[in-house]
Design a protein around this motif. Sequence first.
Motif, short mmCIF file in Angstrom:
data_model
loop_
_atom_site.label_atom_id
_atom_site.label_comp_id
_atom_site.label_asym_id
_atom_site.label_seq_id
_atom_site.Cartn_x
_atom_site.Cartn_y
_atom_site.Cartn_z
N ALA A 98 -6.30 5.74 50.33
CA ALA A 98 -5.91 4.53 49.61
C ALA A 98 -4.40 4.49 49.39
O ALA A 98 -3.78 3.43 49.45
CB ALA A 98 -6.64 4.44 48.28
N GLN A 99 -3.80 5.65 49.17
CA GLN A 99 -2.34 5.71 49.02
C GLN A 99 -1.63 5.45 50.34
O GLN A 99 -0.65 4.70 50.39
CB GLN A 99 -1.92 7.07 48.48
N LEU A 100 -2.12 6.06 51.42
CA LEU A 100 -1.49 5.89 52.73
C LEU A 100 -1.57 4.43 53.20
O LEU A 100 -0.67 3.96 53.90
CB LEU A 100 -2.15 6.80 53.75
N LYS A 117 3.86 -0.79 52.41
CA LYS A 117 3.61 -2.19 52.04
C LYS A 117 4.15 -2.49 50.65
O LYS A 117 4.36 -1.60 49.84
CB LYS A 117 2.11 -2.49 52.08
N GLU A 118 4.36 -3.77 50.41
CA GLU A 118 4.80 -4.26 49.10
C GLU A 118 3.61 -4.32 48.14
O GLU A 118 2.46 -4.37 48.58
CB GLU A 118 5.37 -5.68 49.25
N LEU A 119 3.90 -4.34 46.85
CA LEU A 119 2.83 -4.55 45.87
C LEU A 119 2.21 -5.93 46.09
O LEU A 119 2.90 -6.88 46.47
CB LEU A 119 3.38 -4.45 44.44
N ARG A 120 0.94 -6.05 45.88
CA ARG A 120 0.14 -7.27 46.04
C ARG A 120 -0.08 -7.67 47.50
O ARG A 120 -0.59 -8.73 47.78
CB ARG A 120 0.71 -8.43 45.23
N ALA A 121 0.32 -6.82 48.45
CA ALA A 121 0.06 -7.09 49.87
C ALA A 121 -1.39 -6.68 50.17
O ALA A 121 -1.92 -5.75 49.56
CB ALA A 121 1.02 -6.30 50.74
N GLY A 178 -8.59 -4.56 50.15
CA GLY A 178 -8.12 -5.00 48.84
C GLY A 178 -6.65 -5.35 48.86
O GLY A 178 -6.14 -5.86 49.86
N PHE A 179 -5.96 -5.06 47.75
CA PHE A 179 -4.54 -5.34 47.60
C PHE A 179 -3.83 -4.10 47.08
O PHE A 179 -4.40 -3.32 46.33
CB PHE A 179 -4.31 -6.50 46.63
N CYS A 180 -2.57 -3.94 47.46
CA CYS A 180 -1.77 -2.82 46.98
C CYS A 180 -1.39 -3.05 45.52
O CYS A 180 -0.88 -4.11 45.17
CB CYS A 180 -0.51 -2.66 47.82
N GLN A 181 -1.66 -2.05 44.70
CA GLN A 181 -1.32 -2.11 43.28
C GLN A 181 -0.79 -0.76 42.85
O GLN A 181 -1.01 0.25 43.50
CB GLN A 181 -2.55 -2.47 42.44
N LYS A 182 -0.08 -0.75 41.73
CA LYS A 182 0.45 0.49 41.19
C LYS A 182 -0.41 0.91 40.00
O LYS A 182 -0.54 0.18 39.03
CB LYS A 182 1.90 0.32 40.76
N ILE A 183 -1.03 2.08 40.12
CA ILE A 183 -1.90 2.60 39.06
C ILE A 183 -1.47 4.03 38.77
O ILE A 183 -1.44 4.87 39.66
CB ILE A 183 -3.38 2.56 39.49
N ARG A 243 -9.61 -1.78 45.99
CA ARG A 243 -10.62 -2.60 46.64
C ARG A 243 -11.01 -3.78 45.73
O ARG A 243 -11.26 -3.62 44.55
CB ARG A 243 -11.87 -1.75 46.92
N ASN A 244 -11.04 -4.98 46.33
CA ASN A 244 -11.53 -6.16 45.61
C ASN A 244 -12.52 -6.95 46.46
O ASN A 244 -12.87 -8.07 46.13
CB ASN A 244 -10.37 -7.05 45.15
N GLN A 245 -12.95 -6.35 47.56
CA GLN A 245 -13.93 -6.97 48.45
C GLN A 245 -15.06 -5.99 48.68
O GLN A 245 -14.88 -4.78 48.50
CB GLN A 245 -13.26 -7.34 49.78
#
Length: 108
Positions: A52-54, A59-63, A81-86, A94-96
């Motif tokens: 998930a990190q790789l 990529k940019e955040l939210r990509a 899903g989308f790239c987020q910072k956690i 993942r959002n799908q």
Amino acid sequence: MKHLAEQEMRVNLTKTDFSWHMRSLPWCNVLATLSVLTFTAVAHEGHVDKDAQLACKEKELRASCQYVKETGDNMAKVYSGFCQKISHNKMCVRNQPIKTIVLDPIEN
């Protein structure tokens, strides 16, 4: 004299209210609440998936992002899903729904 009797009555009412309050809050509810809070804190401290990190490294955040994990028997799962910072980690969240795919065998 009347004033002293009123003070004693107030003290007795305060003690009664305190003991009634303590009995109205069962200890099992307190323990259940603490358990949930502890579990929630532990759940957010879990391991970070390297795939998930790789997926979001360049990529940019939210990509949008996706990564694949092989499960064996020529099967794999695709996470999208989308790239987020956690927790200081940029990762694909993942959002799908997870998609299962069949991998083609490698021909020599």
